[in-house]
Enzyme design. Structure first.
Site, short mmCIF file in Angstrom:
data_model
loop_
_atom_site.label_atom_id
_atom_site.label_comp_id
_atom_site.label_asym_id
_atom_site.label_seq_id
_atom_site.Cartn_x
_atom_site.Cartn_y
_atom_site.Cartn_z
N ASP A 87 -0.19 4.43 1.02
CA ASP A 87 -0.44 5.44 2.04
C ASP A 87 0.33 5.14 3.32
O ASP A 87 0.78 4.02 3.55
CB ASP A 87 -1.93 5.55 2.34
CG ASP A 87 -2.51 4.31 3.01
OD1 ASP A 87 -2.17 3.19 2.58
OD2 ASP A 87 -3.31 4.46 3.95
N HIS B 264 4.14 3.52 12.53
CA HIS B 264 3.10 4.54 12.73
C HIS B 264 3.54 5.69 13.62
O HIS B 264 2.69 6.40 14.16
CB HIS B 264 1.80 3.93 13.29
CG HIS B 264 1.11 3.01 12.35
ND1 HIS B 264 -0.20 2.60 12.55
CD2 HIS B 264 1.52 2.42 11.21
CE1 HIS B 264 -0.55 1.79 11.56
NE2 HIS B 264 0.49 1.66 10.74
N GLU C 240 -4.86 1.86 2.80
CA GLU C 240 -4.90 0.70 3.70
C GLU C 240 -4.98 1.13 5.15
O GLU C 240 -5.68 0.51 5.96
CB GLU C 240 -3.65 -0.17 3.47
CG GLU C 240 -3.69 -1.52 4.17
CD GLU C 240 -3.07 -1.53 5.56
OE1 GLU C 240 -3.12 -2.57 6.23
OE2 GLU C 240 -2.53 -0.48 5.99
N GLU C 241 -4.28 2.21 5.48
CA GLU C 241 -4.20 2.64 6.87
C GLU C 241 -5.53 3.14 7.43
O GLU C 241 -5.73 3.17 8.64
CB GLU C 241 -3.13 3.72 7.04
CG GLU C 241 -1.72 3.28 6.71
CD GLU C 241 -1.16 2.26 7.69
OE1 GLU C 241 -1.86 1.91 8.66
OE2 GLU C 241 -0.03 1.80 7.46
N HIS D 67 0.82 -1.22 0.00
CA HIS D 67 0.00 0.00 0.00
C HIS D 67 0.85 1.26 0.00
O HIS D 67 1.95 1.31 0.57
CB HIS D 67 -1.01 0.00 1.15
CG HIS D 67 -0.44 0.02 2.53
ND1 HIS D 67 -0.13 1.19 3.19
CD2 HIS D 67 -0.15 -0.99 3.39
CE1 HIS D 67 0.32 0.89 4.40
NE2 HIS D 67 0.32 -0.41 4.55
N ASP E 72 3.64 -6.52 3.80
CA ASP E 72 3.19 -5.48 4.73
C ASP E 72 3.43 -5.88 6.18
O ASP E 72 2.81 -5.35 7.09
CB ASP E 72 1.70 -5.19 4.48
CG ASP E 72 1.21 -3.91 5.14
OD1 ASP E 72 2.05 -3.06 5.50
OD2 ASP E 72 -0.01 -3.77 5.31
N ASP F 61 6.08 1.30 6.63
CA ASP F 61 4.75 0.73 6.47
C ASP F 61 3.98 1.61 5.49
O ASP F 61 3.38 2.58 5.89
CB ASP F 61 4.06 0.68 7.84
CG ASP F 61 2.68 0.07 7.80
OD1 ASP F 61 2.30 -0.50 6.76
OD2 ASP F 61 1.96 0.18 8.82
#
EC number: 3.4.11.4
Length: 407
Positions: free
Chosen positions: A84, A382, A177-178, A82, A200, A143
């Site tokens: 994002d 994150h 995705e997030e 992903h 991922d 990520d």
């Protein structure tokens, strides 16, 4: 040669702000994701030899194909990552490269933050390796830009070495995705594979096919505001109703008290006034029965409070987000067995544990493409303490190549 462009590619990707926006109603949720796909990834995919590279503006997916060069390798395998990044500052990402990490603290740029092995003992797993960290002001974006870089690097190697035989390969880079909606519009017909892998995951060896089942809970509390001086037997404080509701949930069933296969209720937002308040939760569990029981519990709490109040002042809105993909994948474990075999041949110990979260693979699996998750290297994801090992990323490249050559 195999890894020559991996680090530079990764650094280039993370410097682009592709943070998703949960309040957006567009797909992708931010223009930067589409720009990243069209101006950076698409030309690069074409340059490294992927064919039929196309972007779907409806679902935000960028897809390419590398046809098999050996007709006896009949499987078709997909790789997904992903674009994002999570809900943390992603403006002006300025990665630090720590060569030959020898332990101890890592100061994050000129900020007051540091990566301390006492707080983050996972650092001790990376002695002697090259680490990429943040400068303390942003997340890193490993990520899942590590996953994108690994897929690109593997494809580049395969196209530069035509003597290496491989099966049909599909590549997909998707949005959002997030914020949990990335795979909602995924088109299976545009991604014809037998199974796929999301790149991922986290540390070396992760191989995951169990995710949470997930629901979003919004609770609205309707109060009655009167002057506090004359409020006796008249005022109904919506904020207090929210507190009462929260206290009726099991105190030990929160993220900070759970691990392994334990589920939870997580309060993610609380706003309001005396007149009206709103609480946002996420509900997570692995087993279908316990997942459903959690949703029933919040409904019952609301009904009980409304009965006590004599009117409907607690309004519950529940929406399922995704389901544990184990239910699909365990019907045919080919993707898992192949990945285990490849990792073991590469002297990587497969670490098969449940994902205390979800991936795009959760939804895609239920669409008909079994899609487990493989490590991409990110740690402490994150936030400002995120880092990734270059050597782990290299091993992920090896796994991708091994999978398509063994298929």
């Amino acid at each position: 040669m195999k890894y020559d462009n991996l680090l530079d590619r990764f650094i280039k990707y993370v410097k682009v702000n592709t943070r998703s926006d949960p309040d957006s109603e567009t797909t992708p949720s931010t223009e930067s994701q589409e720009a990243f796909a069209l101006t950076i990834l698409k030309p690069e995919m074409e340059a490294i030899g992927l064919q039929d590279v196309h972007y779907n503006p409806v679902n935000g997916y960028l897809i390419g194909t590398l046809p098999a060069n050996n007709p006896t390798l009949t499987r078709k395998i997909g790789f997904i990552a992903h674009m994002d990044t999570a809900d943390f500052n992603a403006d002006n990402v300025n990665p630090q490269i720590i060569d030959n990490y020898q332990g101890g603290d890592i100061t994050l740029g000129s900020s007051n933050y540091k990566l301390d092995p006492k707080a983050f003992p996972n650092l001790n797993n990376y002695i002697g390796q090259t680490l990429i960290t943040t400068d303390g002001t942003t997340l890193l974006g490993a990520d899942d830009k590590s996953g994108i870089a690994e897929i690109m690097t593997a494809i580049e190697f395969l196209t530069s070495q035509p003597q290496i035989e491989h099966c049909d390969i599909k590549v997909a880079f998707g949005p959002d995705e997030e914020i949990g909606v990335g795979a909602d519009k995924f088109e299976v017909a545009d991604f014809e594979v037998d199974f796929a892998y999301t790149m991922d995951g986290g540390p070396l060896g992760e191989l995951q096919y169990e995710t949470f089942s997930a629901a979003a809970l919004e609770v609205t509390f309707l109060g009655r505001n009167v002057h506090p001086g004359t409020a006796k037997d008249q005022m109904i404080n919506a904020l207090q109703l929210a507190i009462d509701f929260h206290e009726k949930l099991p105190a030990k069933e929160r993220p900070e008290y759970t691990d392994g296969y334990q589920g939870f209720y997580h309060l993610t937002g609380l706003t309001g006034t005396v007149e009206e308040a709103r609480a946002s939760y996420i509900i997570r569990d692995f087993e279908e029965a316990s997942f459903e029981a959690r949703k029933v519990k919040v409904e019952n709490i609301a009904q009980s409070m409304n009965a006590q109040l004599g009117t409907k002042r607690v309004l519950v809105e529940l929406n399922d987000q995704y389901y544990n993909m184990k239910k699909v994948i365990e019907k045919d474990m080919t993707a898992i067995e192949l990945a285990k075999e490849v990792m073991e041949e590469l002297t990587i110990k497969p670490v098969i544990e449940p994902i205390r979260g979800g991936t795009d693979g959760s939804k895609i699996s239920f669409m008909g493409i079994p899609t487990p998750n493989i490590f991409a290297g990110g740690e402490n994801m994150h936030g400002r303490f995120e880092f990734v090992s270059l050597q782990t990323m290299e091993r992920a490249v090896d796994v991708i190549i091994g999978l398509v050559c063994k298929a």
